[in-house]
Design a protein around this motif. Structure first.
Motif, PDB file in Angstrom:
ATOM      1  N   GLN A  21       0.823  -1.202   0.000  1.00 33.25           N
ATOM      2  CA  GLN A  21       0.000   0.000   0.000  1.00 33.25           C
ATOM      3  C   GLN A  21       0.863   1.260   0.000  1.00 33.25           C
ATOM      4  OE1 GLN A  21      -3.507   0.167  -0.233  1.00 33.25           O
ATOM      5  NE2 GLN A  21      -2.883   2.268  -0.690  1.00 33.25           N
ATOM      6  N   GLU A  22       1.951   1.231   0.766  1.00 30.62           N
ATOM      7  CA  GLU A  22       2.858   2.378   0.808  1.00 30.62           C
ATOM      8  C   GLU A  22       3.489   2.626  -0.555  1.00 30.62           C
ATOM      9  OE1 GLU A  22       5.169   5.499   2.810  1.00 30.62           O
ATOM     10  OE2 GLU A  22       3.197   4.561   3.013  1.00 30.62           O
ATOM     11  N   VAL A  23       3.871   1.566  -1.242  1.00 37.33           N
ATOM     12  CA  VAL A  23       4.441   1.723  -2.591  1.00 37.33           C
ATOM     13  C   VAL A  23       3.389   2.282  -3.536  1.00 37.33           C
ATOM     14  CG1 VAL A  23       5.423   0.488  -4.569  1.00 37.33           C
ATOM     15  CG2 VAL A  23       6.174  -0.081  -2.243  1.00 37.33           C
ATOM     16  N   GLN A  24       2.167   1.786  -3.431  1.00 37.68           N
ATOM     17  CA  GLN A  24       1.083   2.301  -4.278  1.00 37.68           C
ATOM     18  C   GLN A  24       0.792   3.767  -4.004  1.00 37.68           C
ATOM     19  OE1 GLN A  24      -2.342  -0.256  -3.865  1.00 37.68           O
ATOM     20  NE2 GLN A  24      -1.229  -2.087  -4.541  1.00 37.68           N
ATOM     21  N   ASN A  25       0.994   4.172  -2.756  1.00 36.96           N
ATOM     22  CA  ASN A  25       0.768   5.579  -2.397  1.00 36.96           C
ATOM     23  C   ASN A  25       1.822   6.504  -2.996  1.00 36.96           C
ATOM     24  OD1 ASN A  25      -1.453   4.853  -0.876  1.00 36.96           O
ATOM     25  ND2 ASN A  25      -0.368   4.875   1.081  1.00 36.96           N
ATOM     26  N   HIS A  26       2.882   5.937  -3.535  1.00 35.73           N
ATOM     27  CA  HIS A  26       3.947   6.716  -4.179  1.00 35.73           C
ATOM     28  C   HIS A  26       4.150   6.178  -5.595  1.00 35.73           C
ATOM     29  CE1 HIS A  26       4.592   7.413   0.115  1.00 35.73           C
ATOM     30  NE2 HIS A  26       5.209   8.523  -0.222  1.00 35.73           N
ATOM     31  N   ALA A  83      27.326   6.241  19.742  1.00 35.94           N
ATOM     32  CA  ALA A  83      26.602   5.782  18.555  1.00 35.94           C
ATOM     33  C   ALA A  83      25.973   4.429  18.826  1.00 35.94           C
ATOM     34  CB  ALA A  83      27.530   5.698  17.342  1.00 35.94           C
ATOM     35  N   SER A  84      24.832   4.201  18.203  1.00 34.41           N
ATOM     36  CA  SER A  84      24.193   2.884  18.207  1.00 34.41           C
ATOM     37  C   SER A  84      23.956   2.451  16.768  1.00 34.41           C
ATOM     38  CB  SER A  84      22.858   2.907  18.953  1.00 34.41           C
ATOM     39  OG  SER A  84      23.046   2.943  20.340  1.00 34.41           O
ATOM     40  N   ILE A  85      24.026   1.165  16.545  1.00 33.00           N
ATOM     41  CA  ILE A  85      23.731   0.603  15.234  1.00 33.00           C
ATOM     42  C   ILE A  85      22.485  -0.255  15.366  1.00 33.00           C
ATOM     43  CG2 ILE A  85      24.535  -0.840  13.324  1.00 33.00           C
ATOM     44  CD1 ILE A  85      27.066   0.549  15.774  1.00 33.00           C
ATOM     45  N   VAL A  86      21.479   0.037  14.571  1.00 31.09           N
ATOM     46  CA  VAL A  86      20.243  -0.749  14.548  1.00 31.09           C
ATOM     47  C   VAL A  86      20.099  -1.349  13.158  1.00 31.09           C
ATOM     48  CG1 VAL A  86      17.720  -0.671  14.675  1.00 31.09           C
ATOM     49  CG2 VAL A  86      19.099   0.644  16.305  1.00 31.09           C
ATOM     50  N   THR A  87      19.899  -2.645  13.088  1.00 28.20           N
ATOM     51  CA  THR A  87      19.707  -3.302  11.796  1.00 28.20           C
ATOM     52  C   THR A  87      18.243  -3.664  11.602  1.00 28.20           C
ATOM     53  OG1 THR A  87      20.168  -5.506  12.670  1.00 28.20           O
ATOM     54  CG2 THR A  87      22.034  -4.252  11.869  1.00 28.20           C
ATOM     55  N   PHE A  88      17.831  -3.745  10.351  1.00 25.57           N
ATOM     56  CA  PHE A  88      16.432  -3.983  10.015  1.00 25.57           C
ATOM     57  C   PHE A  88      16.169  -5.423   9.568  1.00 25.57           C
ATOM     58  CE2 PHE A  88      17.253   0.502   8.313  1.00 25.57           C
ATOM     59  CZ  PHE A  88      17.073   1.068   9.558  1.00 25.57           C
ATOM     60  N   GLY A  89      17.192  -6.256   9.523  1.00 18.25           N
ATOM     61  CA  GLY A  89      17.050  -7.600   8.986  1.00 18.25           C
ATOM     62  C   GLY A  89      16.754  -8.661  10.024  1.00 18.25           C
ATOM     63  N   LYS A  90      16.611  -8.265  11.289  1.00 16.50           N
ATOM     64  CA  LYS A  90      16.288  -9.226  12.348  1.00 16.50           C
ATOM     65  C   LYS A  90      14.809  -9.080  12.703  1.00 16.50           C
ATOM     66  CE  LYS A  90      20.889  -9.541  12.518  1.00 16.50           C
ATOM     67  NZ  LYS A  90      21.779  -8.843  11.565  1.00 16.50           N
ATOM     68  N   ALA A  91      14.511  -8.515  13.866  1.00 23.90           N
ATOM     69  CA  ALA A  91      13.122  -8.441  14.316  1.00 23.90           C
ATOM     70  C   ALA A  91      12.241  -7.583  13.412  1.00 23.90           C
ATOM     71  CB  ALA A  91      13.060  -7.910  15.745  1.00 23.90           C
ATOM     72  N   LEU A  92      12.834  -6.631  12.685  1.00 25.55           N
ATOM     73  CA  LEU A  92      12.029  -5.763  11.825  1.00 25.55           C
ATOM     74  C   LEU A  92      11.687  -6.405  10.484  1.00 25.55           C
ATOM     75  CD1 LEU A  92      13.730  -2.372  12.670  1.00 25.55           C
ATOM     76  CD2 LEU A  92      11.349  -2.966  13.098  1.00 25.55           C
ATOM     77  N   GLY A  93      12.295  -7.544  10.182  1.00 24.48           N
ATOM     78  CA  GLY A  93      11.874  -8.321   9.022  1.00 24.48           C
ATOM     79  C   GLY A  93      12.214  -7.726   7.674  1.00 24.48           C
ATOM     80  N   GLY A  94      13.149  -6.779   7.624  1.00 30.40           N
ATOM     81  CA  GLY A  94      13.488  -6.148   6.357  1.00 30.40           C
ATOM     82  C   GLY A  94      14.954  -6.287   6.027  1.00 30.40           C
ATOM     83  N   HIS A  95      15.554  -5.184   5.592  1.00 34.92           N
ATOM     84  CA  HIS A  95      16.969  -5.213   5.223  1.00 34.92           C
ATOM     85  C   HIS A  95      17.530  -3.808   5.368  1.00 34.92           C
ATOM     86  CE1 HIS A  95      20.550  -6.911   3.429  1.00 34.92           C
ATOM     87  NE2 HIS A  95      20.635  -5.865   2.622  1.00 34.92           N
ATOM     88  N   GLY A  96      18.820  -3.727   5.742  1.00 30.10           N
ATOM     89  CA  GLY A  96      19.479  -2.444   5.901  1.00 30.10           C
ATOM     90  C   GLY A  96      19.779  -2.162   7.353  1.00 30.10           C
ATOM     91  N   ALA A  97      20.268  -0.943   7.622  1.00 27.81           N
ATOM     92  CA  ALA A  97      20.649  -0.572   8.981  1.00 27.81           C
ATOM     93  C   ALA A  97      20.723   0.936   9.085  1.00 27.81           C
ATOM     94  CB  ALA A  97      22.006  -1.189   9.343  1.00 27.81           C
ATOM     95  N   GLN A 129      12.700  -0.823  -0.463  1.00 26.09           N
ATOM     96  CA  GLN A 129      13.396  -1.178   0.771  1.00 26.09           C
ATOM     97  C   GLN A 129      13.122  -0.136   1.858  1.00 26.09           C
ATOM     98  OE1 GLN A 129      17.488  -2.435   0.365  1.00 26.09           O
ATOM     99  NE2 GLN A 129      18.042  -1.636   2.387  1.00 26.09           N
ATOM    100  N   LEU A 130      13.143   1.130   1.488  1.00 25.73           N
ATOM    101  CA  LEU A 130      12.857   2.189   2.454  1.00 25.73           C
ATOM    102  C   LEU A 130      11.428   2.098   2.965  1.00 25.73           C
ATOM    103  CD1 LEU A 130      14.562   5.170   0.583  1.00 25.73           C
ATOM    104  CD2 LEU A 130      15.499   3.868   2.511  1.00 25.73           C
ATOM    105  N   ALA A 131      10.494   1.841   2.062  1.00 26.89           N
ATOM    106  CA  ALA A 131       9.090   1.712   2.459  1.00 26.89           C
ATOM    107  C   ALA A 131       8.905   0.528   3.402  1.00 26.89           C
ATOM    108  CB  ALA A 131       8.208   1.556   1.220  1.00 26.89           C
ATOM    109  N   SER A 132       9.638  -0.555   3.146  1.00 25.36           N
ATOM    110  CA  SER A 132       9.542  -1.734   4.004  1.00 25.36           C
ATOM    111  C   SER A 132       9.989  -1.405   5.431  1.00 25.36           C
ATOM    112  CB  SER A 132      10.411  -2.863   3.443  1.00 25.36           C
ATOM    113  OG  SER A 132       9.973  -3.246   2.150  1.00 25.36           O
ATOM    114  N   VAL A 133      11.054  -0.629   5.544  1.00 24.91           N
ATOM    115  CA  VAL A 133      11.554  -0.249   6.868  1.00 24.91           C
ATOM    116  C   VAL A 133      10.557   0.667   7.570  1.00 24.91           C
ATOM    117  CG1 VAL A 133      13.382   0.997   8.088  1.00 24.91           C
ATOM    118  CG2 VAL A 133      13.955  -0.538   6.196  1.00 24.91           C
ATOM    119  N   LYS A 134      10.025   1.643   6.851  1.00 25.36           N
ATOM    120  CA  LYS A 134       9.056   2.560   7.451  1.00 25.36           C
ATOM    121  C   LYS A 134       7.839   1.816   7.968  1.00 25.36           C
ATOM    122  CE  LYS A 134       6.229   6.646   6.484  1.00 25.36           C
ATOM    123  NZ  LYS A 134       5.874   7.692   5.479  1.00 25.36           N
TER     124      LYS A 134
END
Length: 376
Positions: free
Chosen positions: A53-58, A219-233, A262-267
């Protein structure tokens, strides 16, 4: 074969002879006790629908990013997302990277200069080790979670000093004495960096945020490929740090930016995380059930961990593979972690628990492990 190919073949033969040869495996239909999908976001139909839906909104978004963010690949959407994530974790600013590996590599290789010092926990992730190696800094490691060992290394530090730890360690699943480590780093004027890759989920905004320590962490590093189910950091810290990384972090400067999808998936994953209270409760209950049901101790200990990562040390590659094969034959996807990924003598099975695992699945898992160990 060329001389180079002969060398490659020799090294591969050595791996096969030592039992440390790595192979890729495709997906399977076993019960998942292997992935880092702690809250089930990677398989979430709700998240998938929200992303679509987010991709469709853009509708004018591109399939690809077209270039690095310093050339044609930057989007206002990406900058807004960085601000949103920074606010969520209560940091001043953040900069997106294409993976957790890239984030650690870019941060550590660019921060410390010749004459500076990087001190790493001995069990820190390989990406942090590689980032430190690429800097010109003096490098030390301290005994895992050992504040006395850390202080001894801090006494040797020169220049700007950076201490790097994880808030949940990927191969042991344990948590460091974060407050004690912070007190020691502050005593010596060092800068503490915390990799939160495996903490987000169990602690919705990470352990640092859970303890309210953001203003004291460099600094902290948070990755998106674990609990957030996506990719990136993302690297979180001050606005000055963000601008510095834009100018000096080579894995950011010289790589193609993430795609809009990928950005939409993280958001959308962060939006879902705001309403994931039940998933977090289910995850914590499953961790508790596993620890209550397992009887492993003595010769084959269950490592001390309150996180989704639970490990039983078997002490050899053969034994670790043997237990993993037994579990897989029972329909349970548990993998052996072999040396050299972990130190020789600490080979293990690594169990990842999830919010979506059922009580019956967990009891089947613990019963199979208990029977295997008791038969030894």
């Amino acid at each position: 074969m060329t001389a180079a190919e002969i060398y490659l073949k020799t090294r591969l033969n050595e791996r096969q002879s030592s039992g440390t040869y790595r192979r890729l495996k495709p997906e399977n239909d076993l019960i998942d006790f292997c992935s880092n999908d702690y809250l089930g976001f990677a398989r979430s139909a709700t998240l998938k629908s929200n992303i679509e839906q987010e991709v469709q909104n853009h509708p004018h978004s591109f399939n690809g990013s077209t270039g690095s963010r310093l050339l044609s690949g930057n989007l206002q959407y990406a900058e807004d997302l960085e601000k949103t994530i920074a606010v969520y974790h209560q940091y001043q600013a953040g900069l997106l990277f294409n993976s957790g590996y890239d984030a650690n590599l870019g941060l550590l290789s660019s921060l410390a200069q010749r004459g500076d010092t990087i001190i790493l926990d001995e069990l820190i992730h390989a990406s942090a080790i590689d980032g430190a190696r690429l800097s010109y800094a003096n490098r030390y490691s301290f005994k895992h979670n050992d504040t006395e060992s850390l202080e001894a290394k801090l006494k040797l530090a020169k220049g700007n000093c950076y201490v790097v730890i994880e808030s949940v360690y990927s191969m042991d699943g344990d948590t460091p004495p974060l407050l004690d480590i912070l007190h020691i780093t502050e005593k010596y004027g060092a800068n503490l960096i915390v990799d939160e890759a495996h903490a987000v989920g169990l602690y919705p905004a990470g352990l640092v945020a859970g303890l309210g320590l953001q203003k004291r962490i460099f600094a902290s590093i948070v990755t998106f490929g674990k609990a957030l189910g996506g990719h990136g950091a993302i690297v979180l810290g001050s606005e000055i740090l963000r601008q510095y990384l834009i100018n000096f972090a080579r894995p950011f400067i010289y790589t193609t930016a993430a795609s809009f999808h990928q950005l939409a998936s993280v958001k959308m994953a962060y939006q879902l995380l705001n309403s994931a209270e039940q998933e977090v409760i289910d995850l914590k209950n499953n961790i508790k059930l596993f620890k209550e049901q397992i009887t492993s101790k003595g010769t084959y200990p269950l490592l001390n961990s309150d996180s989704p990562i639970q490990c039983i040390v078997l002490g050899s590659n053969d034994k670790a593979r043997g237990m993993a094969n037994t579990l897989q034959n029972r329909g349970l996807d548990v993998r052996a972690i072999l040396s050299p990924t972990v130190a020789a003598g600490t080979e293990r099975i690594r169990i990842c628990l999830h919010s979506f695992n059922t009580s019956d699945d967990i009891i089947k898992l613990t019963d199979t492990i208990n029977q295997f160990i008791n038969a030894r």
